[in-house]
Design an enzyme around this catalytic site. Sequence first.
Site, mmCIF file in Angstrom:
data_model
loop_
_atom_site.group_PDB
_atom_site.id
_atom_site.type_symbol
_atom_site.label_atom_id
_atom_site.label_comp_id
_atom_site.label_asym_id
_atom_site.label_seq_id
_atom_site.Cartn_x
_atom_site.Cartn_y
_atom_site.Cartn_z
ATOM 1 N N GLU A 120 0.367 5.431 1.103
ATOM 2 C CA GLU A 120 -0.544 6.312 1.841
ATOM 3 C C GLU A 120 -0.817 7.639 1.141
ATOM 4 O O GLU A 120 -0.827 8.680 1.786
ATOM 5 C CB GLU A 120 0.039 6.547 3.234
ATOM 6 C CG GLU A 120 1.376 7.333 3.266
ATOM 7 C CD GLU A 120 2.637 6.472 3.178
ATOM 8 O OE1 GLU A 120 2.580 5.370 2.621
ATOM 9 O OE2 GLU A 120 3.680 6.944 3.650
ATOM 10 N N ASN A 121 -1.033 7.640 -0.153
ATOM 11 C CA ASN A 121 -1.281 8.905 -0.841
ATOM 12 C C ASN A 121 -2.514 9.589 -0.231
ATOM 13 O O ASN A 121 -3.569 8.971 -0.122
ATOM 14 C CB ASN A 121 -1.431 8.638 -2.330
ATOM 15 C CG ASN A 121 -0.168 8.030 -2.917
ATOM 16 O OD1 ASN A 121 0.932 8.504 -2.652
ATOM 17 N ND2 ASN A 121 -0.306 6.952 -3.677
ATOM 18 N N TYR A 160 10.252 -0.187 10.505
ATOM 19 C CA TYR A 160 8.871 -0.560 10.814
ATOM 20 C C TYR A 160 8.748 -1.197 12.199
ATOM 21 O O TYR A 160 7.949 -0.763 13.031
ATOM 22 C CB TYR A 160 8.343 -1.569 9.782
ATOM 23 C CG TYR A 160 8.068 -0.984 8.416
ATOM 24 C CD1 TYR A 160 9.106 -0.744 7.525
ATOM 25 C CD2 TYR A 160 6.777 -0.695 8.010
ATOM 26 C CE1 TYR A 160 8.867 -0.232 6.261
ATOM 27 C CE2 TYR A 160 6.517 -0.175 6.739
ATOM 28 C CZ TYR A 160 7.574 0.060 5.874
ATOM 29 O OH TYR A 160 7.333 0.571 4.630
ATOM 30 N N GLY A 173 0.828 -1.197 0.000
ATOM 31 C CA GLY A 173 0.000 0.000 0.000
ATOM 32 C C GLY A 173 0.858 1.240 0.000
ATOM 33 O O GLY A 173 2.047 1.178 0.312
ATOM 34 N N GLU A 192 7.328 5.204 9.471
ATOM 35 C CA GLU A 192 6.878 3.806 9.402
ATOM 36 C C GLU A 192 6.759 3.134 10.772
ATOM 37 O O GLU A 192 5.852 2.323 10.976
ATOM 38 C CB GLU A 192 7.790 2.998 8.481
ATOM 39 C CG GLU A 192 7.780 3.478 7.026
ATOM 40 C CD GLU A 192 6.407 3.403 6.346
ATOM 41 O OE1 GLU A 192 5.512 2.699 6.848
ATOM 42 O OE2 GLU A 192 6.240 4.063 5.303
ATOM 43 N N HIS A 216 -2.809 0.251 8.330
ATOM 44 C CA HIS A 216 -1.472 0.839 8.212
ATOM 45 C C HIS A 216 -1.500 2.115 7.359
ATOM 46 O O HIS A 216 -1.064 3.179 7.805
ATOM 47 C CB HIS A 216 -0.501 -0.193 7.614
ATOM 48 C CG HIS A 216 0.885 0.308 7.436
ATOM 49 N ND1 HIS A 216 1.893 0.080 8.353
ATOM 50 C CD2 HIS A 216 1.449 1.053 6.448
ATOM 51 C CE1 HIS A 216 3.010 0.667 7.936
ATOM 52 N NE2 HIS A 216 2.770 1.259 6.767
ATOM 53 N N GLU A 217 -2.031 1.996 6.165
ATOM 54 C CA GLU A 217 -2.034 3.173 5.276
ATOM 55 C C GLU A 217 -2.883 4.298 5.857
ATOM 56 O O GLU A 217 -2.545 5.476 5.744
ATOM 57 C CB GLU A 217 -2.490 2.793 3.867
ATOM 58 C CG GLU A 217 -1.688 1.674 3.190
ATOM 59 C CD GLU A 217 -0.183 1.813 3.291
ATOM 60 O OE1 GLU A 217 0.309 2.949 3.409
ATOM 61 O OE2 GLU A 217 0.509 0.770 3.262
ATOM 62 N N ASP A 260 15.954 4.001 -0.309
ATOM 63 C CA ASP A 260 15.295 2.701 -0.155
ATOM 64 C C ASP A 260 16.173 1.674 0.555
ATOM 65 O O ASP A 260 15.672 0.636 0.992
ATOM 66 C CB ASP A 260 14.852 2.148 -1.512
ATOM 67 C CG ASP A 260 13.604 2.861 -2.022
ATOM 68 O OD1 ASP A 260 13.181 3.852 -1.376
ATOM 69 O OD2 ASP A 260 13.061 2.453 -3.062
ATOM 70 N N HIS A 285 -1.057 6.321 8.443
ATOM 71 C CA HIS A 285 -0.152 7.319 7.850
ATOM 72 C C HIS A 285 -0.839 8.683 7.678
ATOM 73 O O HIS A 285 -0.149 9.690 7.492
ATOM 74 C CB HIS A 285 0.332 6.860 6.478
ATOM 75 C CG HIS A 285 1.551 5.988 6.491
ATOM 76 N ND1 HIS A 285 2.741 6.357 7.065
ATOM 77 C CD2 HIS A 285 1.773 4.756 5.955
ATOM 78 C CE1 HIS A 285 3.645 5.394 6.881
ATOM 79 N NE2 HIS A 285 3.082 4.409 6.211
ATOM 80 N N ARG A 297 4.260 -7.394 -6.663
ATOM 81 C CA ARG A 297 4.509 -6.761 -5.362
ATOM 82 C C ARG A 297 5.942 -7.059 -4.948
ATOM 83 O O ARG A 297 6.337 -8.212 -4.816
ATOM 84 C CB ARG A 297 3.508 -7.313 -4.351
ATOM 85 C CG ARG A 297 3.575 -6.645 -3.014
ATOM 86 C CD ARG A 297 2.400 -7.094 -2.172
ATOM 87 N NE ARG A 297 2.491 -6.624 -0.820
ATOM 88 C CZ ARG A 297 1.642 -6.944 0.137
ATOM 89 N NH1 ARG A 297 0.628 -7.763 -0.140
ATOM 90 N NH2 ARG A 297 1.772 -6.481 1.369
HETATM 91 N N1 BES Z 1 4.905 4.171 2.596
HETATM 92 C C1 BES Z 1 5.045 2.763 2.530
HETATM 93 C C2 BES Z 1 5.534 2.262 1.194
HETATM 94 C C3 BES Z 1 6.897 2.791 0.761
HETATM 95 C C4 BES Z 1 7.920 3.019 1.663
HETATM 96 C C5 BES Z 1 7.125 3.029 -0.572
HETATM 97 C C6 BES Z 1 9.158 3.522 1.230
HETATM 98 C C7 BES Z 1 8.363 3.521 -1.013
HETATM 99 C C8 BES Z 1 9.370 3.771 -0.112
HETATM 100 C C9 BES Z 1 3.729 2.044 2.874
HETATM 101 O O1 BES Z 1 3.008 2.683 3.866
HETATM 102 C C10 BES Z 1 4.071 0.693 3.413
HETATM 103 O O2 BES Z 1 4.727 0.634 4.426
HETATM 104 N N2 BES Z 1 3.622 -0.354 2.750
HETATM 105 C C11 BES Z 1 3.861 -1.728 3.160
HETATM 106 C C12 BES Z 1 2.645 -2.326 3.799
HETATM 107 C C13 BES Z 1 2.617 -2.257 5.278
HETATM 108 C C14 BES Z 1 1.412 -3.006 5.821
HETATM 109 C C15 BES Z 1 3.862 -2.708 5.975
HETATM 110 C C16 BES Z 1 4.113 -2.539 1.911
HETATM 111 O O3 BES Z 1 3.965 -2.019 0.815
HETATM 112 O O4 BES Z 1 4.472 -3.711 2.035
HETATM 113 ZN ZN ZN Z 2 3.941 2.553 5.744
#
Ligand code: BES
Ligand code: ZN
Length: 639
Positions: free
Chosen positions: A302-303, A415, A300, A349, A326-327, A407, A330, A588
């Site tokens: 969080e736009n 997290y 996901g 996070e 989660h989203e 990244d 945010h 994914r």
């Molecule tokens: N904001 C993140 C996704 C992200 C982080 C994209 C860093 C690019 C760079 C999003 O909120 C997220 O953490 N997504 C997780 C899901 C969550 C339940 C842990 C994912 O995509 O796995």
């Molecule tokens: Zn996140």
Amino acid sequence: MRILIAAAAAVLLASCQADRPAPPATETAKFAPILDAPDAVDIHSYAKPLEARVTHLSLDLAVNFETKRIGGTATLDIEASPGAKEIILDDKGLEIESVTDEAGQPLPFKVGAVDENLGAPLTIAMGDKRKIIISYKSAPDAGALQWLTPEQTAGKTLPFLLSQGQSIENRSWIPTQDSPGIRQSWDAHIAVPVELTAVMSAPKWDEADPTPPPPNMRSFGFRMEHPVAPYLIAIAVGDLAFKDLGPRTGVWAEPITLEKAAAELADTEKMVDAAEALYGPYKWGRYDMLVLPPSFPFGGMENPTLTFLTPTFIAGDKSLVSLVAHELAHSWSGNLATNATWADFWLNEGMTTYAERRIVEAIYGPKVAAQQVALGLDAMNKAIEENGGLTGADTRLHIDLKGRHPDSGLTDIAYEKGAAFLRTIETIVGRDRFDQWLKGWFSRHEFQPVTTSIFLADIRENLIKGDKSLEQKLMLDQWVYQPGIPSNIAKADPQAFAAVDAAVAAFKGGKLPGAAAWNGWTTDERLRFLTKIDKKQPADRLAALDAAFSLSRAGNNELRFAFLTLAVANRFDPAVPALEEFLTMQGRRKFVRPLITSLAEDREWGRPIAVRVYSKARAGYHPVTTRDLDKLGLLPQGK
Ligand code: BES
Ligand code: ZN
């Protein structure tokens, strides 16, 4: 410098009132000052916000599926110290046609040397102008954008475009200062082919398009009046339909996915209510979600006003909707109070993962939440192992990203160690006191960038309040600045998975879980089982598990992933067709990267499978996924 900026801001606010309502003054005035703190300097942006910074961005763009480009104009409002003559933006591969002032007078500009991760600085000699217009196009290989052919969508009939800006990719389609500390309000008019719908991470805006589209195109307007971090600007264009879920929640998806998505998301309105009860009013108006085609690289994103979701969370039984919690969380941690730089990604996070479980607890009860906490602590320990053990530099919350892509900080340290830290504080000070502090944190820092040092100062001022013994018990500095795990960590509830852990022990002794037991388990319990049994398993045991519980083709993608991970680690041939299917039907990153990497690292058995799968699947993956996988050298020239 602060005074200069404040003065410039006042002049600017006065001058722009004429053409559009400025965002509420409290939201803009508060956030400039912190950017001069040393730990608020963003090494992943070329911008020099203390000299000149973008406060509002206005996009007038058309989407071209034939050329795979988005093009048009970006009009930037700038706030600058009085003497400032130039502004530096971030640019990754943009084709800039011209830069002018409001009257159309050309302004000189220069694109500097390109860095592989950061792109290039775009320096504009703006003189005393404080509004500039950039005419440009994105490149066909823009890192934020994924252009899907009709075959790559769920509906298979029309093309699709989606963007993913976090962390530093939006500079590949928007010429602005792409730094999370430089918040900008924004608006957009987007022209797309008539049969498609455009959605963005902002409320709809009815103002007429300044460049009316030709007859085969139609235009959509959006306007975000709050200042947001620019990585939160997002777009999707495709065959999209909408369904209401509640008074302020709803879901967008391809028509073929819409009903299933809406059923899975039925608890969303309750989640927003629960989150508000914990953390204060939801400030963004609507909370809608967009369920994307399966190639979306994240679970996901969080736009604001429009969370982007992978369709792989749809399990048919709501068992993976903690992703939505989660989203949604945010909307406070990340979107209201935003990490000023990617070194403090844990503030986004870690806080969100903590809050996610509080929302889950409010809706699904303490047992479910306690299990997710326990799974989280398992993931934290695994991340520590993978990042150099208890002394590994990247096991710190505040990390050093010098010379690296942001990244590389995208690990479960941010997290799960982050969430464990907050849960530890909660346990020590008590839930009521902690909740009150956290809610206060969001309101004190709403619409502002935050850093680890701001976090520490705030918690000392508003929670510890000089209590020396509490200060000692919390071990705050050790948590954020030191590697490993402080001794005061709040442990998982040892009873959280009592029954499953007994089954894990029995499996070690040769006994498969009974069908009744397995069928009675939740997804989290099944996941605990699959991640706790020994990594090394003989083929007959994997075959027995798969025969009993159909894991290699499980409809629940988290379970399927957990089983396929075991299959790859044990060279379990019978699962290879299911593995190939899994790696080609969705993109994914969390699923495809570890599986393909493990395959590639197993030179004899796995690598040929990796080569075969990747050559088939690559075209369906988003650039953020292929960026890493190309480095495995599976295909000639990477591709
Ligand atoms: N904001 C993140 C996704 C992200 C982080 C994209 C860093 C690019 C760079 C999003 O909120 C997220 O953490 N997504 C997780 C899901 C969550 C339940 C842990 C994912 O995509 O796995
Ligand atoms: Zn996140």
